[in-house]
Scaffold this active site. Structure first.
Site, PDB file in Angstrom:
ATOM      1  N   HIS A 190       6.893   5.916   1.503  1.00 26.86           N
ATOM      2  CA  HIS A 190       7.706   4.797   1.011  1.00 26.86           C
ATOM      3  C   HIS A 190       8.561   5.245  -0.184  1.00 26.86           C
ATOM      4  O   HIS A 190       9.728   4.870  -0.299  1.00 26.86           O
ATOM      5  CB  HIS A 190       6.816   3.647   0.531  1.00 26.86           C
ATOM      6  CG  HIS A 190       5.998   3.010   1.602  1.00 26.86           C
ATOM      7  ND1 HIS A 190       4.625   3.050   1.615  1.00 26.86           N
ATOM      8  CD2 HIS A 190       6.369   2.295   2.701  1.00 26.86           C
ATOM      9  CE1 HIS A 190       4.174   2.390   2.662  1.00 26.86           C
ATOM     10  NE2 HIS A 190       5.200   1.930   3.351  1.00 26.86           N
TER      11      HIS A 190
ATOM     12  N   ALA B  80       0.872  -1.187   0.000  1.00 27.03           N
ATOM     13  CA  ALA B  80       0.000   0.000   0.000  1.00 27.03           C
ATOM     14  C   ALA B  80       0.908   1.236   0.000  1.00 27.03           C
ATOM     15  O   ALA B  80       0.798   2.118   0.860  1.00 27.03           O
ATOM     16  CB  ALA B  80      -0.967  -0.016   1.184  1.00 27.03           C
ATOM     17  N   LEU B  81       1.793   1.250  -0.962  1.00 26.69           N
ATOM     18  CA  LEU B  81       2.866   2.258  -0.977  1.00 26.69           C
ATOM     19  C   LEU B  81       2.310   3.675  -1.136  1.00 26.69           C
ATOM     20  O   LEU B  81       1.367   3.910  -1.877  1.00 26.69           O
ATOM     21  CB  LEU B  81       3.845   1.955  -2.118  1.00 26.69           C
ATOM     22  CG  LEU B  81       4.533   0.581  -2.069  1.00 26.69           C
ATOM     23  CD1 LEU B  81       5.537   0.455  -3.214  1.00 26.69           C
ATOM     24  CD2 LEU B  81       5.229   0.339  -0.733  1.00 26.69           C
TER      25      LEU B  81
ATOM     26  N   LYS C 137       8.485   8.043  11.078  1.00 25.46           N
ATOM     27  CA  LYS C 137       7.120   8.072  11.635  1.00 25.46           C
ATOM     28  C   LYS C 137       7.013   6.959  12.672  1.00 25.46           C
ATOM     29  O   LYS C 137       6.398   7.102  13.709  1.00 25.46           O
ATOM     30  CB  LYS C 137       6.086   7.863  10.520  1.00 25.46           C
ATOM     31  CG  LYS C 137       4.731   8.311  10.942  1.00 25.46           C
ATOM     32  CD  LYS C 137       3.561   7.413  10.829  1.00 25.46           C
ATOM     33  CE  LYS C 137       3.617   6.095  10.273  1.00 25.46           C
ATOM     34  NZ  LYS C 137       2.630   5.153  10.792  1.00 25.46           N
TER      35      LYS C 137
END
Ligand code: PAF
Length: 279
Positions: free
Chosen positions: A37, A32-33, A149
């Site tokens: 990323h 789920a780039l 993050k």
């Protein structure tokens, strides 16, 4: 871009490249780039000859089975994005290829397993350490890239790598935020419009929490922050913590020259989000 599903095949190909003196960069992901990323891969492309992005949703790191089942999967789009930025290899194994018949190992995570994500998500960091160490064995990277993050995860990986594979350099890359300030996460895809509208207010509150320390104590600031988050529709506060950026020991007071980060976790509807920043 070459796509591998077999651990043996990618391991062989990497061995061949290493014999030719090529440096290898690894960006482990669960797919789920998003732009966060992409930034990691771009950073890896600057420093390494060959960049491998892995996509594997690792069941061992999900303490909540529903979270695992709902984890977004967008492999066709991910492959397209990786091709567009000229990533060299995509490694997309199944469970068997990653772990075979082996039992999960127990890593020494020290205090990182006791605080914040470590205490709210039992077993999570052991799962992360298992999969990352397994990928390191398969890919044998010179450098591996992780988003800040997930700062606590970055510290876990640094610790375990230092203990067991000290030649691998762990590089932390700054958090990427969307246009409204929300830290990029694959989980953001699961937010409704209303949940998103509330969640985007949290980074500004976190920043304000840092600034409030000029006038208020850390315990007072924590209480203030909790109230502010819980006032926002659809949000449920989980924690706020101030911790030393190097040791990750939580603090109630900041010493001169001490480098401290503030961390939070909260739910927006059913979606659990985390964020942190330097103060
Ligand atoms: O940060 C993530 O996406 C995952 O925890 C990681 C590092 C890919 C391990 O599964």
């Amino acid at each position: 871009m070459k796509v591998f599903q077999s651990s043996g095949q990618i391991h062989g190909e990497i061995n061949f490249l290493k014999e030719q003196g090529k440096t290898i960069g690894l960006v482990p992901t669960m797919g789920a780039l998003h732009k966060g990323h992409i930034r990691l891969i771009e950073r890896a492309l600057i420093s390494c000859d060959v960049v491998v992005c892995s996509i594997f949703v690792n069941p061992l790191q999900f303490n909540n089975p529903e979270d695992y089942n709902k984890y977004p999967s967008t492999i066709a789009n991910d492959t397209k994005l990786l091709e567009e930025i000229d990533c060299h290899f995509l490694f997309h194994p199944n469970y068997e290829q990653v772990y075979g018949q082996s039992e999960p190992r127990e890593y020494d995570l020290g205090n990182l397993n006791e605080i914040m994500e470590g205490s709210y998500r039992p077993g999570h960091f052991q799962g992360v350490a298992n999969v990352v160490m397994r990928f390191f064995e398969i890919i044998q990277p010179d450098m591996a890239f992780f988003g800040l993050k997930d700062y606590q995860q970055y510290m876990v990986i640094k610790r375990v790598t230092q203990q067991l594979m000290p030649d691998i350099q762990i590089i932390g890359v700054d958090t990427i935020r969307d246009e409204k300030g929300l830290a990029m996460s694959s989980r953001n895809l699961r937010l409704s419009e209303e949940e998103y509208s509330s969640a985007v207010k949290v980074p500004a509150l976190l920043k304000k929490a840092g600034l409030r320390l000029e006038k208020y104590t850390i315990p007072q600031t924590k209480t203030w922050f909790e109230k502010q988050v819980n006032k926002l529709p659809h949000l449920r506060f989980e924690y706020i913590e101030f911790a030393d950026a190097n040791t990750m020991v939580p603090v109630d007071r900041i010493e001169k020259k001490q480098s401290v980060r503030v961390f939070t976790a909260f739910y927006a509807g059913e979606v659990r989000l985390i964020d942190n920043m330097a103060i």
